[in-house]
Design a protein around this motif. Structure first.
Motif, PDB file in Angstrom:
ATOM      1  N   TRP A  66      -2.444 -20.633 -34.938  1.00 45.31           N
ATOM      2  CA  TRP A  66      -1.745 -19.356 -35.071  1.00 45.31           C
ATOM      3  C   TRP A  66      -2.467 -18.264 -34.287  1.00 45.31           C
ATOM      4  O   TRP A  66      -1.872 -17.266 -33.912  1.00 45.31           O
ATOM      5  N   VAL A  67      -3.762 -18.473 -34.079  1.00 41.10           N
ATOM      6  CA  VAL A  67      -4.574 -17.612 -33.224  1.00 41.10           C
ATOM      7  C   VAL A  67      -5.463 -18.529 -32.392  1.00 41.10           C
ATOM      8  O   VAL A  67      -5.898 -19.580 -32.886  1.00 41.10           O
ATOM      9  N   THR A  68      -5.719 -18.145 -31.153  1.00 43.27           N
ATOM     10  CA  THR A  68      -6.567 -18.945 -30.266  1.00 43.27           C
ATOM     11  C   THR A  68      -7.716 -18.097 -29.751  1.00 43.27           C
ATOM     12  O   THR A  68      -7.497 -16.967 -29.286  1.00 43.27           O
ATOM     13  N   HIS A  69      -8.914 -18.634 -29.839  1.00 50.42           N
ATOM     14  CA  HIS A  69     -10.064 -17.950 -29.237  1.00 50.42           C
ATOM     15  C   HIS A  69     -10.100 -18.267 -27.746  1.00 50.42           C
ATOM     16  O   HIS A  69     -10.076 -19.435 -27.353  1.00 50.42           O
ATOM     17  N   ARG A  70     -10.127 -17.238 -26.921  1.00 54.73           N
ATOM     18  CA  ARG A  70     -10.123 -17.423 -25.478  1.00 54.73           C
ATOM     19  C   ARG A  70     -11.253 -16.617 -24.838  1.00 54.73           C
ATOM     20  O   ARG A  70     -11.661 -15.560 -25.337  1.00 54.73           O
ATOM     21  N   THR A  71     -11.741 -17.124 -23.721  1.00 57.24           N
ATOM     22  CA  THR A  71     -12.715 -16.408 -22.897  1.00 57.24           C
ATOM     23  C   THR A  71     -12.084 -16.189 -21.531  1.00 57.24           C
ATOM     24  O   THR A  71     -11.702 -17.151 -20.862  1.00 57.24           O
ATOM     25  N   PHE A  72     -11.957 -14.928 -21.133  1.00 57.57           N
ATOM     26  CA  PHE A  72     -11.306 -14.568 -19.876  1.00 57.57           C
ATOM     27  C   PHE A  72     -12.351 -14.152 -18.843  1.00 57.57           C
ATOM     28  O   PHE A  72     -13.353 -13.497 -19.170  1.00 57.57           O
ATOM     29  N   LEU A  73     -12.095 -14.509 -17.607  1.00 60.65           N
ATOM     30  CA  LEU A  73     -12.965 -14.139 -16.497  1.00 60.65           C
ATOM     31  C   LEU A  73     -12.663 -12.713 -16.054  1.00 60.65           C
ATOM     32  O   LEU A  73     -11.521 -12.258 -16.104  1.00 60.65           O
ATOM     33  N   GLU A  74     -13.707 -12.005 -15.618  1.00 59.30           N
ATOM     34  CA  GLU A  74     -13.546 -10.703 -14.967  1.00 59.30           C
ATOM     35  C   GLU A  74     -13.870 -10.891 -13.488  1.00 59.30           C
ATOM     36  O   GLU A  74     -15.011 -10.703 -13.063  1.00 59.30           O
ATOM     37  N   PRO A  75     -12.900 -11.310 -12.676  1.00 55.98           N
ATOM     38  CA  PRO A  75     -13.197 -11.660 -11.283  1.00 55.98           C
ATOM     39  C   PRO A  75     -13.729 -10.496 -10.465  1.00 55.98           C
ATOM     40  O   PRO A  75     -14.426 -10.715  -9.459  1.00 55.98           O
ATOM     41  N   ASN A  76     -13.432  -9.267 -10.876  1.00 53.26           N
ATOM     42  CA  ASN A  76     -13.942  -8.100 -10.161  1.00 53.26           C
ATOM     43  C   ASN A  76     -15.440  -7.917 -10.332  1.00 53.26           C
ATOM     44  O   ASN A  76     -16.091  -7.273  -9.510  1.00 53.26           O
ATOM     45  N   ARG A  77     -15.988  -8.464 -11.409  1.00 52.48           N
ATOM     46  CA  ARG A  77     -17.371  -8.180 -11.765  1.00 52.48           C
ATOM     47  C   ARG A  77     -18.313  -9.363 -11.565  1.00 52.48           C
ATOM     48  O   ARG A  77     -19.529  -9.191 -11.540  1.00 52.48           O
ATOM     49  N   VAL A  78     -17.753 -10.560 -11.461  1.00 49.82           N
ATOM     50  CA  VAL A  78     -18.618 -11.735 -11.333  1.00 49.82           C
ATOM     51  C   VAL A  78     -19.194 -11.800  -9.913  1.00 49.82           C
ATOM     52  O   VAL A  78     -18.478 -11.588  -8.937  1.00 49.82           O
TER      53      VAL A  78
END
Length: 348
Positions: free
Chosen positions: A225-237
């Motif tokens: 019902w909820v998903t833990h996600r990790t998103f990339l910050e391509p501007n900062r990597v």
């Protein structure tokens, strides 16, 4: 100029997979000391290379439709455009560049999201816009801001751990969920607000993940019902081994007769080495989002080996194709995966 180390690139890849592995399993995958893993993980969050979010299943919140809107705002009405989109309680994400924007809304059948090209007062805010609205089922959004595939290719890893992550786990748009109980609504609201409440309470952004959550919140994660996600910050990597991202690309068009989205995805990933971070399959229009790297002097992509041409592959499945590109340096988040807007916290 700062560049990623091999250990940093590996840890970012594992974080983007967002798997519920035990720590010892991650360490075995990474083959690095525990202290190194923890130091790099903390650095990745503190430097802003990645961020955590809890993404709700839209149908569970009685918002069984999702809209993806591409628009070209008028520069002299950009503020009105931003206010028009972010002022909607359905809006969860908005990125604006120098040329065009991308927005995401979760809504019910009676609320079909914000139309940025519409009139705000008496003033049009955008010269052009396209909105793709789909039911929030796995087949319609099979890839939802999942950067692990392209990171694996970028860093030249051997395969992925969990790519692709889609948006929904509901198998049928008519498979309605029962209304959330008051306690479940509380637990879900706490999860959606966690990425913002934990840092506000003095915890580091690396502590937002599910470790140590109460059972009621873990149960929501286990049910999907909820998903833990990790998103990339391509501007900062930072760059890695001389490679970096420099553009965000959106491709959309009308599916050809008998075209199947899963075949296009397989062709892109296995033959073109393109790993979309976004794939939306509407009834009359499909949308693909990808990040691109630097190009050679002749304008061609910089690759180590030959690959199948991307445009020719897409043309086998889509017609009336349009391509939008935006330099990453000008691509800014205005509403950055703010799912907490969908459900207020009950402090009582």
């Amino acid at each position: 100029m700062r560049t990623l180390t091999e250990a940093e690139a590996k840890v970012v890849g594992v974080l983007l997979a967002a798997r519920a592995d035990r720590e010892r399993d991650r360490l075995r995958q990474l083959r690095m000391p525990r202290s190194t893993y923890h130091a790099v993980r903390r650095r990745a969050y503190e430097e802003g290379w990645v961020k955590d979010r809890y993404v709700p299943d839209p149908g569970t919140l009685q918002r069984p439709f999702v809209s993806f809107t591409l628009a070209r705002p008028y520069l002299d009405h950009l503020e009105e455009f931003e206010r028009a989109f972010t002022g909607s309680p359905d809006a969860v994400a908005l990125w604006i560049g120098s040329l065009w924007s991308l927005g995401v809304s979760f809504h019910s059948i009676s609320s079909k999201g914000v139309r940025p090209g519409s009139v705000t007062g008496s003033v049009p805010t955008a010269a052009w816009s396209v909105t793709i609205t789909v039911p929030s089922v796995p087949a319609t959004v099979p890839v939802y801001f999942d950067y692990e595939g392209l990171w694996s290719h970028f860093a030249m890893f051997d395969g992925t751990l969990a790519y692709p992550h889609g948006l929904s786990t509901v198998l049928d748009e008519n498979d309605g969920r029962p209304a959330l109980s008051p306690h479940q609504r509380w637990a879900m609201a706490e999860l959606l607000h966690r990425p913002f409440s934990v840092p506000a309470d003095g915890g580091g952004p690396h502590l937002v993940g599910p470790l140590g959550l109460p059972f009621s919140q873990l149960r929501l994660l286990r049910r999907g019902w909820v998903t833990h996600r990790t998103f990339l910050e391509p501007n900062r990597v930072p760059s890695y081994r001389g490679r970096s991202f420099d553009r965000v690309v959106m491709v959309f068009g009308t599916p050809r007769s008998e075209a199947r989205a899963e075949r296009l995805f397989a062709a892109l990933a296995h033959e073109c080495w393109v790993y979309p971070f976004l794939f939306v399959v509407g009834s009359d229009r499909w949308l693909l989002g990808a990040l691109a790297g630097p190009r050679a002097p002749d304008g061609s992509p910089v690759d180590l080996e030959p690959r199948r041409p991307v445009l020719a592959t897409v043309q086998e499945y889509l017609e009336g194709i349009e391509i939008l590109q935006e330099p990453l340096l000008t691509w800014r988040p205005v509403l950055d995966h703010r799912y907490d807007r969908l459900l207020a916290r009950d402090h009582g």
